[in-house]
Motif scaffolding. Structure first.
Motif, mmCIF file in Angstrom:
data_model
loop_
_atom_site.group_PDB
_atom_site.id
_atom_site.type_symbol
_atom_site.label_atom_id
_atom_site.label_comp_id
_atom_site.label_asym_id
_atom_site.label_seq_id
_atom_site.Cartn_x
_atom_site.Cartn_y
_atom_site.Cartn_z
ATOM 1 N N SER A 1 -31.937 -3.058 -5.795
ATOM 2 C CA SER A 1 -32.045 -1.680 -5.310
ATOM 3 C C SER A 1 -33.427 -1.453 -4.739
ATOM 4 O O SER A 1 -34.351 -2.253 -4.965
ATOM 5 C CB SER A 1 -31.794 -0.693 -6.452
ATOM 6 N N ASN B 1 -35.453 0.850 -5.682
ATOM 7 C CA ASN B 1 -36.357 1.066 -6.819
ATOM 8 C C ASN B 1 -36.869 -0.248 -7.381
ATOM 9 O O ASN B 1 -38.028 -0.367 -7.766
ATOM 10 C CB ASN B 1 -35.640 1.846 -7.924
ATOM 11 N N GLU B 2 -35.994 -1.221 -7.427
ATOM 12 C CA GLU B 2 -36.352 -2.509 -8.021
ATOM 13 C C GLU B 2 -37.477 -3.207 -7.254
ATOM 14 O O GLU B 2 -38.260 -3.956 -7.843
ATOM 15 C CB GLU B 2 -35.120 -3.410 -8.100
ATOM 16 N N TYR C 1 -40.526 -1.988 -8.918
ATOM 17 C CA TYR C 1 -40.670 -2.555 -10.258
ATOM 18 C C TYR C 1 -41.144 -4.009 -10.194
ATOM 19 O O TYR C 1 -41.961 -4.443 -11.013
ATOM 20 C CB TYR C 1 -39.358 -2.466 -11.042
ATOM 21 N N THR D 1 -45.621 3.147 -9.680
ATOM 22 C CA THR D 1 -44.215 2.738 -9.623
ATOM 23 C C THR D 1 -43.313 3.927 -9.896
ATOM 24 O O THR D 1 -42.345 4.170 -9.158
ATOM 25 C CB THR D 1 -43.922 1.617 -10.640
ATOM 26 N N GLN D 2 -43.611 4.683 -10.930
ATOM 27 C CA GLN D 2 -42.790 5.849 -11.272
ATOM 28 C C GLN D 2 -42.781 6.873 -10.140
ATOM 29 O O GLN D 2 -41.736 7.456 -9.826
ATOM 30 C CB GLN D 2 -43.285 6.477 -12.576
ATOM 31 N N VAL E 1 -40.610 5.497 -7.273
ATOM 32 C CA VAL E 1 -39.191 5.594 -7.622
ATOM 33 C C VAL E 1 -38.709 7.026 -7.382
ATOM 34 O O VAL E 1 -37.602 7.239 -6.865
ATOM 35 C CB VAL E 1 -38.950 5.126 -9.075
ATOM 36 N N LYS E 2 -39.532 8.016 -7.719
ATOM 37 C CA LYS E 2 -39.183 9.413 -7.433
ATOM 38 C C LYS E 2 -39.078 9.643 -5.926
ATOM 39 O O LYS E 2 -38.194 10.360 -5.465
ATOM 40 C CB LYS E 2 -40.211 10.360 -8.042
ATOM 41 N N VAL F 1 -38.208 7.452 -3.671
ATOM 42 C CA VAL F 1 -36.942 6.853 -3.241
ATOM 43 C C VAL F 1 -35.779 7.781 -3.591
ATOM 44 O O VAL F 1 -34.860 7.968 -2.790
ATOM 45 C CB VAL F 1 -36.747 5.448 -3.854
ATOM 46 N N GLY F 2 -35.821 8.370 -4.766
ATOM 47 C CA GLY F 2 -34.780 9.325 -5.149
ATOM 48 C C GLY F 2 -34.739 10.510 -4.211
ATOM 49 O O GLY F 2 -33.657 10.963 -3.798
#
Length: 139
Positions: free
Chosen positions: A71, A73-74, A77, A90-91, A94-95, A97-98
């Motif tokens: 994904s 997100n990955e 990570y 990273t967090q 990821v937000k 990307v969301g």
């Protein structure tokens, strides 16, 4: 080994999109909330900036042979695991990307206050990512 020319070109694209977000974002939410053209300009460039950062991450992971990612997100990570970016960054990515997914796929009705905040303050997360990439691969 990461291809510097491709990475540099992608980074320049991301910086261009980020610059357009900053250039077009009005000073007030009230203006943003009522101007559909500004919303479109800002959101298009913000989505493109996020996607270009994802592309940069994918390029690094592929060239550095960090394994397959399932994904978007990955990708971040994996970079965190290799010490390229921090857990906090990273967090935040990821937000981002969301947020991109909500905009692109229409998962929910877009909250323009959230969109404005993403453009006004969240854009620095992308700049932090680009800075981390420069430190690791281009300096």
């Amino acid at each position: 080994m990461v291809k510097h020319s491709l990475l540099t070109a992608k980074m320049m694209m991301a910086e261009e999109f980020i610059g357009r977000v900053r250039e077009k974002l009005p000073a007030s939410f009230a203006t943003f909330e009522t101007d559909r053209d500004l919303q479109d300009l800002v959101l298009f460039n913000l989505i493109q900036a996020i996607q270009t950062c994802v592309d940069i991450a994918a390029h690094i992971i592929s060239d550095e042979r960090m394994g397959a990612a399932g994904s978007m997100n990955e990708f971040f990570y994996r970079l965190q695991e290799k010490g390229v970016i921090t857990v906090d960054l990273t967090q935040r990515l990821v937000k981002a990307v969301g947020f991109r997914n909500v905009c692109v796929h229409g998962y929910l009705d877009l909250d323009f206050n959230v969109a404005y905040q993403a453009a006004a303050t969240g854009i620095t997360d992308l700049e932090d990512f680009l800075a981390a990439v420069v430190r690791r691969y281009l300096s």
